[in-house]
Design an enzyme around this catalytic site. Sequence first.
Site, PDB file in Angstrom:
ATOM      1  N   HIS A 165     -10.586  46.634  29.857  1.00  0.00           N
ATOM      2  CA  HIS A 165      -9.917  47.692  29.110  1.00  0.00           C
ATOM      3  C   HIS A 165      -9.876  48.932  29.990  1.00  0.00           C
ATOM      4  O   HIS A 165     -10.923  49.435  30.390  1.00  0.00           O
ATOM      5  CB  HIS A 165     -10.664  47.964  27.809  1.00  0.00           C
ATOM      6  CG  HIS A 165     -10.724  46.766  26.920  1.00  0.00           C
ATOM      7  ND1 HIS A 165     -11.612  45.730  27.141  1.00  0.00           N
ATOM      8  CD2 HIS A 165      -9.991  46.425  25.841  1.00  0.00           C
ATOM      9  CE1 HIS A 165     -11.424  44.808  26.225  1.00  0.00           C
ATOM     10  NE2 HIS A 165     -10.439  45.205  25.416  1.00  0.00           N
ATOM     11  N   ASP A 178     -11.321  37.230  22.358  1.00  0.00           N
ATOM     12  CA  ASP A 178     -10.648  38.505  22.600  1.00  0.00           C
ATOM     13  C   ASP A 178     -11.648  39.661  22.676  1.00  0.00           C
ATOM     14  O   ASP A 178     -12.864  39.449  22.763  1.00  0.00           O
ATOM     15  CB  ASP A 178      -9.568  38.750  21.546  1.00  0.00           C
ATOM     16  CG  ASP A 178     -10.122  39.027  20.151  1.00  0.00           C
ATOM     17  OD1 ASP A 178     -11.361  39.182  19.977  1.00  0.00           O
ATOM     18  OD2 ASP A 178      -9.312  39.107  19.212  1.00  0.00           O
ATOM     19  N   SER A 179     -11.141  40.872  22.632  1.00  0.00           N
ATOM     20  CA  SER A 179     -11.975  42.071  22.753  1.00  0.00           C
ATOM     21  C   SER A 179     -13.057  42.154  21.684  1.00  0.00           C
ATOM     22  O   SER A 179     -14.104  42.753  21.901  1.00  0.00           O
ATOM     23  CB  SER A 179     -11.099  43.323  22.664  1.00  0.00           C
ATOM     24  OG  SER A 179     -10.089  43.288  23.633  1.00  0.00           O
TER      25      SER A 179
END
Length: 192
Positions: A64, A107-108
Amino acid sequence: MVVNVVIVAKKYFLFITLLIIQVSLPAHAGTDEKGWFNTFTDNVAETWREPEHYDLYIPAITWHARFAYDKRKTDRYNERPWGGGFGQSRWDEKGNWHGLYVMAFKDSWNKWEPIGGYGWESTWRPLPDDNFHLGLGFTAGVTARDNWKYIPVPVLLPLASIGYGPATFQMTYIPGTYNNGNVYFAWMRFQF
């Protein structure tokens, strides 16, 4: 109600954009030249019908962009997207790569995210050793996320790669706004 309109708009954004582009392009009456959409669908169909290789996908990293996130958010995000995938691919007469794939990864938020689609890369072999290759292209597909209730969402993203022989490090960047998107995602692709 406004939220529903936004969800519908996002869901059909790619379809509407492609339709507008296709309608706005001039027709080439009487020529043998194919339009971009026919070329795209022909390449997808040929990759499906006549694959040269089968591929194993291993997610490697998500990152990110720190300039686009609050630190408290990035501290909580998963950046080790374990998972896997499978695909089939071919090299065309120009040396460009075409692939169809499905992959699932954490995922995140550490929730499963499936993705599937078609990828294309223009490929360069800048060294005398033709095993070394660089690629730049795009992927078009569909993904679904836990925080969007697994509603299918179309994606159109850039692709880049560096590889040697059957092993390729492939990557994309998901654009976004502050605290949303702006994610670098990369995986290994092994060609069999």
